[in-house]
Design a protein around this motif. Structure first.
Motif, mmCIF file in Angstrom:
data_model
loop_
_atom_site.group_PDB
_atom_site.id
_atom_site.type_symbol
_atom_site.label_atom_id
_atom_site.label_comp_id
_atom_site.label_asym_id
_atom_site.label_seq_id
_atom_site.Cartn_x
_atom_site.Cartn_y
_atom_site.Cartn_z
ATOM 1 N N UNK A 155 23.530 68.816 51.862
ATOM 2 C CA UNK A 155 23.617 68.045 50.621
ATOM 3 C C UNK A 155 23.478 66.556 50.918
ATOM 4 N N UNK A 156 23.016 65.812 49.900
ATOM 5 C CA UNK A 156 22.738 64.389 50.061
ATOM 6 C C UNK A 156 23.852 63.514 49.498
ATOM 7 N N UNK A 157 24.556 64.023 48.496
ATOM 8 C CA UNK A 157 25.541 63.220 47.776
ATOM 9 C C UNK A 157 26.853 63.979 47.633
ATOM 10 N N UNK A 158 27.954 63.226 47.560
ATOM 11 C CA UNK A 158 29.202 63.736 47.021
ATOM 12 C C UNK A 158 29.430 63.003 45.707
ATOM 13 N N UNK A 159 29.740 63.765 44.658
ATOM 14 C CA UNK A 159 29.901 63.176 43.326
ATOM 15 C C UNK A 159 31.225 63.626 42.732
ATOM 16 N N UNK A 160 31.974 62.671 42.204
ATOM 17 C CA UNK A 160 33.241 62.969 41.536
ATOM 18 C C UNK A 160 33.148 62.482 40.098
ATOM 19 N N UNK A 161 33.451 63.361 39.167
ATOM 20 C CA UNK A 161 33.342 63.037 37.739
ATOM 21 C C UNK A 161 34.656 62.438 37.243
ATOM 22 N N UNK A 162 34.560 61.319 36.523
ATOM 23 C CA UNK A 162 35.741 60.669 35.952
ATOM 24 C C UNK A 162 35.392 60.132 34.577
ATOM 25 N N UNK A 163 36.399 59.897 33.761
ATOM 26 C CA UNK A 163 36.152 59.229 32.502
ATOM 27 C C UNK A 163 36.024 57.735 32.753
ATOM 28 N N UNK A 164 35.357 57.037 31.831
ATOM 29 C CA UNK A 164 35.073 55.624 32.026
ATOM 30 C C UNK A 164 36.345 54.801 32.181
ATOM 31 N N UNK A 165 37.409 55.167 31.479
ATOM 32 C CA UNK A 165 38.653 54.407 31.524
ATOM 33 C C UNK A 165 39.538 54.805 32.702
ATOM 34 N N UNK A 166 39.012 55.605 33.610
ATOM 35 C CA UNK A 166 39.811 56.074 34.740
ATOM 36 C C UNK A 166 40.301 54.914 35.595
ATOM 37 N N UNK A 167 41.512 55.069 36.110
ATOM 38 C CA UNK A 167 42.097 54.111 37.045
ATOM 39 C C UNK A 167 42.454 54.884 38.305
ATOM 40 N N UNK A 168 41.971 54.402 39.447
ATOM 41 C CA UNK A 168 42.148 55.133 40.695
ATOM 42 C C UNK A 168 42.612 54.166 41.781
ATOM 43 N N UNK A 169 43.632 54.520 42.567
ATOM 44 C CA UNK A 169 44.064 53.630 43.646
ATOM 45 C C UNK A 169 42.950 53.403 44.661
ATOM 46 N N UNK A 170 42.874 52.182 45.165
ATOM 47 C CA UNK A 170 41.838 51.870 46.152
ATOM 48 C C UNK A 170 41.986 52.753 47.380
ATOM 49 N N UNK A 171 43.216 53.142 47.726
ATOM 50 C CA UNK A 171 43.422 54.006 48.897
ATOM 51 C C UNK A 171 42.737 55.357 48.719
ATOM 52 N N UNK A 172 42.729 55.883 47.498
ATOM 53 C CA UNK A 172 42.067 57.162 47.223
ATOM 54 C C UNK A 172 40.554 57.006 47.348
ATOM 55 N N UNK A 173 40.032 55.913 46.809
ATOM 56 C CA UNK A 173 38.593 55.659 46.911
ATOM 57 C C UNK A 173 38.185 55.500 48.377
ATOM 58 N N UNK A 174 39.028 54.805 49.146
ATOM 59 C CA UNK A 174 38.732 54.610 50.563
ATOM 60 C C UNK A 174 38.623 55.943 51.294
ATOM 61 N N UNK A 175 39.525 56.872 51.016
ATOM 62 C CA UNK A 175 39.453 58.191 51.655
ATOM 63 C C UNK A 175 38.163 58.914 51.263
ATOM 64 N N UNK A 176 37.776 58.766 49.997
ATOM 65 C CA UNK A 176 36.542 59.403 49.529
ATOM 66 C C UNK A 176 35.331 58.868 50.270
ATOM 67 N N UNK A 177 35.263 57.553 50.420
ATOM 68 C CA UNK A 177 34.120 56.935 51.089
ATOM 69 C C UNK A 177 34.095 57.319 52.561
ATOM 70 N N UNK A 178 35.263 57.323 53.189
ATOM 71 C CA UNK A 178 35.337 57.712 54.604
ATOM 72 C C UNK A 178 34.857 59.151 54.794
ATOM 73 N N UNK A 179 35.277 60.048 53.919
ATOM 74 C CA UNK A 179 34.839 61.438 54.006
ATOM 75 C C UNK A 179 33.317 61.530 53.854
ATOM 76 N N UNK A 180 32.785 60.860 52.837
ATOM 77 C CA UNK A 180 31.340 60.925 52.598
ATOM 78 C C UNK A 180 30.556 60.397 53.791
ATOM 79 N N UNK A 181 30.981 59.264 54.327
ATOM 80 C CA UNK A 181 30.259 58.694 55.462
ATOM 81 C C UNK A 181 30.366 59.581 56.700
ATOM 82 N N UNK A 182 31.507 60.245 56.878
ATOM 83 C CA UNK A 182 31.684 61.086 58.063
ATOM 84 C C UNK A 182 30.751 62.287 58.049
ATOM 85 N N UNK A 183 30.321 62.713 56.867
ATOM 86 C CA UNK A 183 29.388 63.846 56.768
ATOM 87 C C UNK A 183 28.001 63.372 56.321
#
Length: 327
Positions: free
Chosen positions: A275-303
């Motif tokens: 696969x080429x992408x990891x995609x997570x669906x959220x609503x536009x008004x979503x609020x997400x901690x930067x720490x959670x986003x960081x884990x997501x980016x690290x996972x994506x880059x590792x694969x």
């Protein structure tokens, strides 16, 4: 405020401060940095005492740490319009253009996507790259470039599918098709055995909306609206996932579950094995901690995949890409 020739030299040669008549006005981060580098003196203060005084202001310390890091990487930095404007190496105010607009966050700060998208649009309209500078609890820095991605069409056209009927099994559907069926060829379903294919809820919603699959429950044919009402009772994210899935399919991508990567979808282009992408669906008004986003980016880059968040709002899907960068 710096007065006289020394201040003008700091501005002309290295881009410190902003001219005010014959004088140069320094931002606090600039003054503390120059004091630390022994380029200026501040009467009544040492570096330690001046930093301690300003550090009582909310978020100042991390702002200073980012300013210092950028300066020591060879960039000229000015405050605003976000937190910092960063010029190309070798350029400065009056003789060049800024390259980055930088927003400073801590690892625990919430990211409000609607505001983030607005700021990225502003940066894009100014022909700048939007960067998040994130300071962790040990005062280490990570930089993320944020882009609003417009999906191109995938590398191969979508395959034609003949309409079929399925039986609802829980929230999924079971359809009787032989191996190598057109549904499988188009990237739908998971084999239960050599006669049956299991269709996931997001796949089923898409196929029902497209008029390609009818689903029966207790012998009665369900409408897509009835099925959604039933399936969403046990999946509060189904609406967002379904809209993002549909948008990916519109561009001939093949989304499959991204559960093992901690996200909604792993996305394939054509017949690619990986696969080429990891995609997570959220609503536009979503609020997400930067720490959670960081884990997501690290996972994506590792694969070796790109990390996209699909923000669902009334005007469509906005895909936001986070990527770690080295400035």
């Amino acid at each position: 405020m710096l007065t006289g020739r020394d201040g003008r030299v700091l501005y002309d040669q290295s881009g410190y401060g902003r001219p005010e008549g014959e004088n140069i006005r320094l931002a606090p981060q600039e003054a503390i940095y120059l004091l630390h580098r022994q380029k200026i003196e501040v009467p009544g203060y040492t570096f330690d005492t001046l930093l301690a005084e300003y550090a009582d202001q909310r978020n100042f310390l991390r702002s200073f740490l980012v300013y210092r890091d950028l300066r020591e990487r060879g960039y000229v930095v000015q405050t605003g319009p976000h937190d910092y404007r960063v010029f190309r190496r070798g350029e400065k105010p009056g003789t060049g253009e800024s390259l980055y607009l930088v927003r400073v966050l801590s690892e625990r700060d919430p990211v409000r996507f609607v505001k983030l998208i607005e700021e990225v649009v502003t940066a894009r309209n100014m022909r700048k790259q939007y960067v998040l500078a994130v300071v962790d609890d040990e005062e280490e820095l990570t930089y993320y470039e944020i882009k609003l991605q417009k999906l191109a069409d995938a590398c191969v056209p979508a395959l034609a599918i003949q309409k079929k009927e399925a039986i609802l099994v829980g929230r999924s559907a079971m359809v009787r098709v032989p191996p190598q069926s057109d549904l499988e060829g188009a990237g739908f379903g998971k084999r239960l055995d050599d006669q049956r294919l299991m269709i996931s809820p997001v796949e089923l919603l898409y196929l029902m909306d497209a008029g390609l699959l009818g689903a029966k429950k207790g012998g009665a044919l369900l409408s897509a609206a009835d099925y959604f009402a039933y399936a969403s009772q046990s999946d509060s994210e189904l609406a967002e996932k379904g809209k993002v899935y549909t948008e990916l399919r519109k561009h001939n991508f093949t989304p499959r579950t991204g559960y093992k990567f901690g996200h909604h979808f792993r996305v394939y282009c054509g017949k690619n094995v990986h696969s080429d992408l990891l995609v997570h669906a959220i609503e536009k008004e979503a609020v997400m901690p930067m720490s959670v986003i960081s884990r997501s980016v690290r996972m994506a880059h590792s694969v070796k995949k790109k990390m996209l968040f699909g923000c669902v709002h009334t005007t469509g899907i906005q895909f936001v890409e986070f990527a770690r960068i080295k400035l």
